[in-house]
Design a protein around this motif. Sequence first.
Motif, mmCIF file in Angstrom:
data_model
loop_
_atom_site.group_PDB
_atom_site.id
_atom_site.type_symbol
_atom_site.label_atom_id
_atom_site.label_comp_id
_atom_site.label_asym_id
_atom_site.label_seq_id
_atom_site.Cartn_x
_atom_site.Cartn_y
_atom_site.Cartn_z
ATOM 1 N N SER A 1 0.837 -1.200 0.000
ATOM 2 C CA SER A 1 0.000 0.000 0.000
ATOM 3 C C SER A 1 0.872 1.249 0.000
ATOM 4 N N SER A 2 0.287 2.347 -0.427
ATOM 5 C CA SER A 2 1.021 3.621 -0.468
ATOM 6 C C SER A 2 1.343 4.137 0.924
ATOM 7 N N SER A 3 0.733 3.558 1.971
ATOM 8 C CA SER A 3 1.010 3.977 3.344
ATOM 9 C C SER A 3 2.287 3.372 3.902
ATOM 10 N N CYS A 4 2.890 2.464 3.179
ATOM 11 C CA CYS A 4 4.187 1.911 3.590
ATOM 12 C C CYS A 4 5.281 2.907 3.213
ATOM 13 N N GLY A 5 5.961 3.447 4.211
ATOM 14 C CA GLY A 5 6.871 4.558 3.985
ATOM 15 C C GLY A 5 8.025 4.280 3.054
ATOM 16 N N ASN A 6 8.438 3.019 2.917
ATOM 17 C CA ASN A 6 9.606 2.731 2.096
ATOM 18 C C ASN A 6 9.283 2.260 0.682
ATOM 19 N N VAL A 7 8.023 2.401 0.251
ATOM 20 C CA VAL A 7 7.734 2.067 -1.154
ATOM 21 C C VAL A 7 8.443 3.036 -2.098
ATOM 22 N N VAL A 8 8.761 4.228 -1.611
ATOM 23 C CA VAL A 8 9.474 5.215 -2.431
ATOM 24 C C VAL A 8 10.814 4.648 -2.882
ATOM 25 N N GLU A 9 11.512 3.983 -1.968
ATOM 26 C CA GLU A 9 12.838 3.444 -2.276
ATOM 27 C C GLU A 9 12.794 2.032 -2.866
ATOM 28 N N LEU A 10 11.806 1.232 -2.461
ATOM 29 C CA LEU A 10 11.894 -0.202 -2.726
ATOM 30 C C LEU A 10 10.849 -0.760 -3.690
ATOM 31 N N VAL A 11 9.890 0.054 -4.115
ATOM 32 C CA VAL A 11 8.883 -0.437 -5.053
ATOM 33 C C VAL A 11 8.731 0.560 -6.198
ATOM 34 N N GLN A 12 9.042 0.125 -7.399
ATOM 35 C CA GLN A 12 8.824 0.933 -8.599
ATOM 36 C C GLN A 12 7.669 0.325 -9.379
ATOM 37 N N GLU A 13 6.639 1.132 -9.575
ATOM 38 C CA GLU A 13 5.393 0.680 -10.188
ATOM 39 C C GLU A 13 5.636 -0.019 -11.530
ATOM 40 N N ASN A 14 5.106 -1.226 -11.631
ATOM 41 C CA ASN A 14 5.168 -2.017 -12.864
ATOM 42 C C ASN A 14 6.606 -2.396 -13.248
ATOM 43 N N PHE A 15 7.517 -2.299 -12.302
ATOM 44 C CA PHE A 15 8.913 -2.681 -12.516
ATOM 45 C C PHE A 15 9.276 -3.868 -11.621
ATOM 46 N N ASN A 16 9.122 -3.662 -10.312
ATOM 47 C CA ASN A 16 9.345 -4.786 -9.388
ATOM 48 C C ASN A 16 8.137 -5.016 -8.484
#
Length: 355
Positions: free
Chosen positions: A287-302
Amino acid sequence: MAQKKIVVVWGNIPTYISRSIEEILVTGKYQILVIEQVPSNYSNQIFRFNLDNENLEYVNMTLHHYDRVKVEQKLNEFLPDLLIAPLTIKDDFAEIVKCAHRNGCITIGCTDHYFKGLTKEWKRYLRMRFRSFSHFDFFWVPGYRALTTLITYGFQRKMIFSGLYSCDSKTFQSIGKSRSYDHSSWPRKFIFVGNYSSLKGIDTLVKAYQIYKNKSRCAWSLITVGYGEMEELLNNEKGIVNMGGKKQSEIANLMMESGCFILPSRSDHWPLVIHEASSSGLPILASSSCGNVVELVQENFNGFIFEPDDYRSLANYMLRIEEVGNEMGERSSNLAKRLDSTNWIRVVSQVLETE
Protein backbone atom coordinates in the motif's frame (compact mmCIF):
# COMPACT_ATOMS: atom_id res chain seq x y z
CA MET A 1 45.32 6.26 15.28
CA ALA A 2 43.27 6.19 18.47
CA GLN A 3 39.86 4.55 18.26
CA LYS A 4 36.85 6.85 18.16
CA LYS A 5 34.14 6.22 20.75
CA ILE A 6 30.42 5.89 20.07
CA VAL A 7 27.45 5.69 22.46
CA VAL A 8 24.21 4.14 21.18
CA VAL A 9 21.22 4.96 23.40
CA TRP A 10 18.05 3.05 22.52
CA GLY A 11 14.82 1.96 24.19
CA ASN A 12 14.81 -1.60 22.86
CA ILE A 13 17.32 -2.26 20.12
CA PRO A 14 15.80 -4.30 17.28
CA THR A 15 17.85 -6.95 15.53
CA TYR A 16 18.46 -4.83 12.44
CA ILE A 17 20.05 -2.08 14.55
CA SER A 18 22.21 -4.55 16.44
CA ARG A 19 23.40 -5.92 13.07
CA SER A 20 24.48 -2.45 12.03
CA ILE A 21 26.34 -1.98 15.31
CA GLU A 22 28.13 -5.28 14.70
CA GLU A 23 29.16 -4.05 11.23
CA ILE A 24 30.83 -1.03 12.85
CA LEU A 25 32.63 -3.20 15.40
CA VAL A 26 34.02 -5.44 12.65
CA THR A 27 36.05 -2.50 11.31
CA GLY A 28 38.03 -2.35 14.56
CA LYS A 29 38.12 1.44 14.33
CA TYR A 30 35.58 2.22 17.04
CA GLN A 31 34.70 1.48 20.64
CA ILE A 32 30.95 1.32 21.30
CA LEU A 33 28.98 1.74 24.52
CA VAL A 34 25.38 0.53 24.20
CA ILE A 35 22.90 1.88 26.76
CA GLU A 36 19.57 0.12 26.37
CA GLN A 37 16.30 -0.15 28.23
CA VAL A 38 14.86 -3.58 27.44
CA PRO A 39 11.24 -4.01 28.54
CA SER A 40 11.25 -7.78 28.09
CA ASN A 41 13.31 -10.55 29.63
CA TYR A 42 17.01 -9.65 29.67
CA SER A 43 18.27 -13.15 28.95
CA ASN A 44 16.23 -13.27 25.74
CA GLN A 45 17.71 -10.00 24.47
CA ILE A 46 21.41 -9.97 25.29
CA PHE A 47 22.32 -12.66 22.72
CA ARG A 48 22.05 -10.01 20.00
CA PHE A 49 25.49 -8.70 20.97
CA ASN A 50 28.82 -10.47 21.21
CA LEU A 51 29.91 -9.35 24.67
CA ASP A 52 33.30 -10.98 24.18
CA ASN A 53 34.21 -8.17 21.79
CA GLU A 54 36.69 -5.96 23.64
CA ASN A 55 35.42 -2.89 21.79
CA LEU A 56 31.83 -3.30 23.03
CA GLU A 57 30.42 -2.37 26.41
CA TYR A 58 26.77 -3.00 27.21
CA VAL A 59 24.60 -1.39 29.90
CA ASN A 60 20.99 -2.46 30.45
CA MET A 61 19.11 0.25 32.33
CA THR A 62 16.20 -2.05 33.11
CA LEU A 63 18.46 -4.23 35.24
CA HIS A 64 20.65 -1.51 36.69
CA HIS A 65 17.81 1.03 37.01
CA TYR A 66 18.30 4.61 35.98
CA ASP A 67 20.70 6.60 38.13
CA ARG A 68 21.46 9.97 36.56
CA VAL A 69 24.67 10.46 38.52
CA LYS A 70 26.02 7.02 37.59
CA VAL A 71 25.07 7.42 33.93
CA GLU A 72 26.75 10.82 33.68
CA GLN A 73 29.78 9.39 35.45
CA LYS A 74 29.87 6.56 32.90
CA LEU A 75 29.73 9.03 30.02
CA ASN A 76 32.50 11.14 31.56
CA GLU A 77 34.67 8.02 31.89
CA PHE A 78 33.93 6.81 28.36
CA LEU A 79 34.28 10.27 26.76
CA PRO A 80 32.28 9.54 23.57
CA ASP A 81 32.96 11.32 20.31
CA LEU A 82 29.50 10.48 18.92
CA LEU A 83 26.09 9.64 20.39
CA ILE A 84 23.25 8.02 18.41
CA ALA A 85 19.71 7.97 19.82
CA PRO A 86 16.05 8.11 18.67
CA LEU A 87 14.38 11.53 18.57
CA THR A 88 11.42 10.18 20.52
CA ILE A 89 13.15 9.30 23.77
CA LYS A 90 11.94 9.19 27.34
CA ASP A 91 13.08 11.73 29.92
CA ASP A 92 15.79 9.46 31.35
CA PHE A 93 17.35 8.96 27.95
CA ALA A 94 16.96 12.65 27.13
CA GLU A 95 19.19 13.41 30.09
CA ILE A 96 21.89 11.15 28.65
CA VAL A 97 21.75 13.03 25.34
CA LYS A 98 21.89 16.40 27.10
CA CYS A 99 24.86 15.32 29.19
CA ALA A 100 26.82 14.15 26.14
CA HIS A 101 25.91 17.28 24.19
CA ARG A 102 27.08 19.55 27.01
CA ASN A 103 30.42 17.75 27.00
CA GLY A 104 30.99 18.47 23.32
CA CYS A 105 29.95 15.07 21.94
CA ILE A 106 28.44 15.04 18.43
CA THR A 107 24.82 13.85 18.64
CA ILE A 108 22.61 12.26 15.97
CA GLY A 109 18.84 11.92 16.42
CA CYS A 110 17.09 9.10 14.53
CA THR A 111 13.50 9.06 13.28
CA ASP A 112 11.33 7.26 10.73
CA HIS A 113 8.33 9.56 11.22
CA TYR A 114 6.97 11.20 8.09
CA PHE A 115 4.53 14.07 7.75
CA LYS A 116 1.00 13.27 6.60
CA GLY A 117 -0.40 16.81 6.84
CA LEU A 118 -2.32 16.34 10.08
CA THR A 119 -2.69 19.11 12.67
CA LYS A 120 -1.62 16.79 15.47
CA GLU A 121 1.69 16.24 13.68
CA TRP A 122 2.53 19.94 13.92
CA LYS A 123 1.70 19.81 17.64
CA ARG A 124 3.99 16.79 17.95
CA TYR A 125 6.71 18.67 16.11
CA LEU A 126 6.45 21.67 18.45
CA ARG A 127 6.76 19.42 21.50
CA MET A 128 9.80 17.66 20.06
CA ARG A 129 11.36 20.92 18.89
CA PHE A 130 11.75 22.12 22.45
CA ARG A 131 12.21 18.75 24.12
CA SER A 132 14.54 16.85 21.79
CA PHE A 133 15.62 18.58 18.59
CA SER A 134 17.83 21.19 20.23
CA HIS A 135 20.10 18.51 21.72
CA PHE A 136 21.04 16.98 18.36
CA ASP A 137 23.63 18.17 15.85
CA PHE A 138 22.46 15.90 13.03
CA PHE A 139 19.47 13.76 12.13
CA TRP A 140 19.27 10.30 10.60
CA VAL A 141 16.29 8.92 8.67
CA PRO A 142 15.62 5.72 6.73
CA GLY A 143 14.50 7.35 3.50
CA TYR A 144 12.81 10.03 1.41
CA ARG A 145 9.55 10.57 3.32
CA ALA A 146 11.19 11.13 6.69
CA LEU A 147 13.84 13.27 5.00
CA THR A 148 11.29 15.60 3.42
CA THR A 149 9.44 15.77 6.75
CA LEU A 150 12.49 17.17 8.53
CA ILE A 151 13.03 19.63 5.69
CA THR A 152 9.38 20.66 6.03
CA TYR A 153 10.07 21.23 9.72
CA GLY A 154 12.82 23.67 8.73
CA PHE A 155 16.02 21.64 9.01
CA GLN A 156 18.78 22.00 6.42
CA ARG A 157 19.49 19.09 4.11
CA LYS A 158 23.16 19.02 5.12
CA MET A 159 22.11 18.17 8.68
CA ILE A 160 20.26 14.99 7.63
CA PHE A 161 21.65 11.55 6.79
CA SER A 162 19.64 8.77 5.14
CA GLY A 163 19.92 4.98 5.23
CA LEU A 164 19.13 4.47 8.92
CA TYR A 165 17.43 1.09 8.51
CA SER A 166 18.46 -2.06 6.71
CA CYS A 167 17.45 -5.67 6.94
CA ASP A 168 20.01 -8.38 7.64
CA SER A 169 21.34 -7.93 4.12
CA LYS A 170 23.72 -10.90 4.24
CA THR A 171 20.92 -13.33 5.05
CA PHE A 172 18.26 -12.03 2.67
CA GLN A 173 20.50 -11.01 -0.23
CA SER A 174 21.91 -14.54 -0.28
CA ILE A 175 18.36 -15.76 -0.96
CA GLY A 176 17.99 -13.32 -3.84
CA LYS A 177 21.32 -14.46 -5.32
CA SER A 178 20.57 -18.18 -5.08
CA ARG A 179 17.00 -17.99 -6.36
CA SER A 180 16.11 -19.22 -9.85
CA TYR A 181 14.21 -16.57 -11.80
CA ASP A 182 12.87 -18.96 -14.40
CA HIS A 183 9.10 -18.63 -14.84
CA SER A 184 8.48 -22.38 -14.99
CA SER A 185 10.01 -22.99 -11.56
CA TRP A 186 8.78 -19.81 -9.86
CA PRO A 187 7.04 -20.53 -6.49
CA ARG A 188 3.26 -20.16 -6.69
CA LYS A 189 2.79 -18.70 -3.23
CA PHE A 190 2.04 -15.24 -1.85
CA ILE A 191 3.42 -14.35 1.57
CA PHE A 192 2.43 -11.80 4.22
CA VAL A 193 4.56 -11.13 7.30
CA GLY A 194 3.29 -8.85 10.06
CA ASN A 195 0.79 -8.41 12.86
CA TYR A 196 -2.70 -9.69 12.19
CA SER A 197 -4.22 -6.29 12.82
CA SER A 198 -6.26 -3.56 11.19
CA LEU A 199 -3.17 -1.36 11.03
CA LYS A 200 -1.43 -3.95 8.85
CA GLY A 201 -4.55 -4.35 6.69
CA ILE A 202 -5.04 -8.07 7.29
CA ASP A 203 -8.77 -7.68 6.53
CA THR A 204 -7.94 -6.02 3.20
CA LEU A 205 -5.62 -8.92 2.40
CA VAL A 206 -8.29 -11.56 3.07
CA LYS A 207 -10.89 -9.74 0.95
CA ALA A 208 -8.43 -9.36 -1.91
CA TYR A 209 -7.45 -13.01 -1.75
CA GLN A 210 -11.09 -14.11 -1.91
CA ILE A 211 -11.64 -12.08 -5.09
CA TYR A 212 -8.34 -13.27 -6.55
CA LYS A 213 -9.21 -16.94 -5.98
CA ASN A 214 -12.50 -16.55 -7.82
CA LYS A 215 -10.80 -14.94 -10.83
CA SER A 216 -7.67 -17.08 -11.08
CA ARG A 217 -7.59 -20.27 -13.13
CA CYS A 218 -4.96 -21.79 -10.84
CA ALA A 219 -4.80 -19.70 -7.68
CA TRP A 220 -1.63 -19.43 -5.64
CA SER A 221 -1.76 -20.15 -1.92
CA LEU A 222 -1.29 -17.36 0.63
CA ILE A 223 1.18 -17.89 3.48
CA THR A 224 0.71 -15.62 6.50
CA VAL A 225 3.31 -15.20 9.24
CA GLY A 226 2.49 -13.38 12.46
CA TYR A 227 -0.10 -13.15 15.19
CA GLY A 228 -2.69 -10.68 16.42
CA GLU A 229 -6.28 -9.93 17.33
CA MET A 230 -7.65 -10.47 13.80
CA GLU A 231 -6.26 -13.98 13.37
CA GLU A 232 -9.77 -15.44 13.19
CA LEU A 233 -10.14 -13.91 9.70
CA LEU A 234 -7.56 -16.42 8.46
CA ASN A 235 -9.19 -19.50 9.94
CA ASN A 236 -11.03 -21.88 7.62
CA GLU A 237 -10.21 -19.73 4.57
CA LYS A 238 -9.31 -22.11 1.75
CA GLY A 239 -5.88 -21.39 0.27
CA ILE A 240 -4.60 -19.42 3.28
CA VAL A 241 -1.94 -21.12 5.42
CA ASN A 242 -1.46 -19.42 8.79
CA MET A 243 2.07 -20.17 10.01
CA GLY A 244 1.85 -18.10 13.21
CA GLY A 245 4.88 -16.31 14.61
CA LYS A 246 8.30 -17.31 13.26
CA LYS A 247 11.96 -16.52 13.91
CA GLN A 248 13.91 -14.52 11.33
CA SER A 249 15.70 -17.62 10.00
CA GLU A 250 12.34 -19.34 9.50
CA ILE A 251 10.90 -16.27 7.77
CA ALA A 252 13.89 -16.26 5.43
CA ASN A 253 13.19 -19.87 4.48
CA LEU A 254 9.51 -19.11 3.86
CA MET A 255 10.45 -16.19 1.60
CA MET A 256 12.72 -18.51 -0.37
CA GLU A 257 9.71 -20.76 -0.93
CA SER A 258 7.38 -17.88 -1.94
CA GLY A 259 6.79 -15.98 -5.17
CA CYS A 260 5.42 -12.58 -4.06
CA PHE A 261 5.24 -10.46 -0.91
CA ILE A 262 2.12 -8.50 0.10
CA LEU A 263 1.75 -5.75 2.72
CA PRO A 264 -1.56 -3.78 2.65
CA SER A 265 -0.84 -1.58 5.71
CA ARG A 266 -3.02 1.38 6.61
CA SER A 267 -0.08 3.07 8.34
CA ASP A 268 3.54 1.90 8.37
CA HIS A 269 6.46 4.33 8.66
CA TRP A 270 9.19 1.98 7.45
CA PRO A 271 8.22 -1.72 7.31
CA LEU A 272 11.59 -3.43 7.23
CA VAL A 273 9.98 -6.62 6.00
CA ILE A 274 9.62 -5.02 2.55
CA HIS A 275 13.40 -4.72 2.40
CA GLU A 276 13.74 -8.33 3.54
CA ALA A 277 11.32 -9.49 0.85
CA SER A 278 12.84 -7.44 -1.98
CA SER A 279 16.35 -8.55 -0.97
CA SER A 280 15.04 -12.12 -1.18
CA GLY A 281 14.07 -11.53 -4.80
CA LEU A 282 10.32 -11.19 -4.34
CA PRO A 283 8.05 -8.81 -6.26
CA ILE A 284 6.25 -6.45 -3.87
CA LEU A 285 2.56 -5.56 -3.59
CA ALA A 286 2.33 -2.81 -0.98
CA SER A 287 0.00 0.00 0.00
CA SER A 288 1.02 3.62 -0.47
CA SER A 289 1.01 3.98 3.34
CA CYS A 290 4.19 1.91 3.59
CA GLY A 291 6.87 4.56 3.98
CA ASN A 292 9.61 2.73 2.10
CA VAL A 293 7.73 2.07 -1.15
CA VAL A 294 9.47 5.22 -2.43
CA GLU A 295 12.84 3.44 -2.28
CA LEU A 296 11.89 -0.20 -2.73
CA VAL A 297 8.88 -0.44 -5.05
CA GLN A 298 8.82 0.93 -8.60
CA GLU A 299 5.39 0.68 -10.19
CA ASN A 300 5.17 -2.02 -12.86
CA PHE A 301 8.91 -2.68 -12.52
CA ASN A 302 9.34 -4.79 -9.39
CA GLY A 303 5.80 -4.59 -8.03
CA PHE A 304 2.65 -2.54 -7.65
CA ILE A 305 1.42 0.10 -5.19
CA PHE A 306 -2.23 0.46 -4.22
CA GLU A 307 -4.21 2.63 -1.83
CA PRO A 308 -5.01 1.30 1.66
CA ASP A 309 -8.35 -0.58 1.77
CA ASP A 310 -8.40 -0.97 -2.03
CA TYR A 311 -8.73 -4.73 -1.98
CA ARG A 312 -10.05 -4.87 -5.56
CA SER A 313 -6.89 -3.33 -6.98
CA LEU A 314 -4.80 -5.64 -4.82
CA ALA A 315 -6.69 -8.66 -6.19
CA ASN A 316 -6.04 -7.53 -9.77
CA TYR A 317 -2.33 -7.06 -9.04
CA MET A 318 -2.20 -10.57 -7.59
CA LEU A 319 -3.47 -11.85 -10.93
CA ARG A 320 -0.79 -9.85 -12.77
CA ILE A 321 1.93 -11.34 -10.58
CA GLU A 322 1.06 -14.83 -11.83
CA GLU A 323 2.54 -13.87 -15.20
CA VAL A 324 5.41 -11.52 -14.33
CA GLY A 325 6.41 -12.45 -10.77
CA ASN A 326 9.76 -13.97 -11.71
CA GLU A 327 10.84 -10.95 -13.79
CA MET A 328 9.79 -8.47 -11.11
CA GLY A 329 11.46 -10.56 -8.41
CA GLU A 330 14.85 -10.33 -10.09
CA ARG A 331 14.47 -6.54 -10.37
CA SER A 332 13.52 -6.38 -6.68
CA SER A 333 16.70 -8.15 -5.71
CA ASN A 334 18.82 -5.62 -7.60
CA LEU A 335 16.85 -2.63 -6.32
CA ALA A 336 17.19 -3.71 -2.69
CA LYS A 337 20.99 -3.67 -2.84
CA ARG A 338 20.95 0.12 -2.56
CA LEU A 339 20.34 -0.35 1.17
CA ASP A 340 22.39 -2.56 3.48
CA SER A 341 23.67 -2.73 7.04
CA THR A 342 27.01 -1.11 6.11
CA ASN A 343 25.21 2.26 5.86
CA TRP A 344 26.03 2.80 9.54
CA ILE A 345 29.75 2.58 8.77
CA ARG A 346 29.34 5.19 6.03
CA VAL A 347 27.54 7.70 8.27
CA VAL A 348 29.75 7.17 11.32
CA SER A 349 32.93 7.58 9.29
CA GLN A 350 31.54 10.64 7.53
CA VAL A 351 30.78 12.34 10.86
CA LEU A 352 33.85 11.31 12.83
CA GLU A 353 36.60 11.18 10.24
CA THR A 354 35.84 14.59 8.74
CA GLU A 355 35.35 16.54 11.96
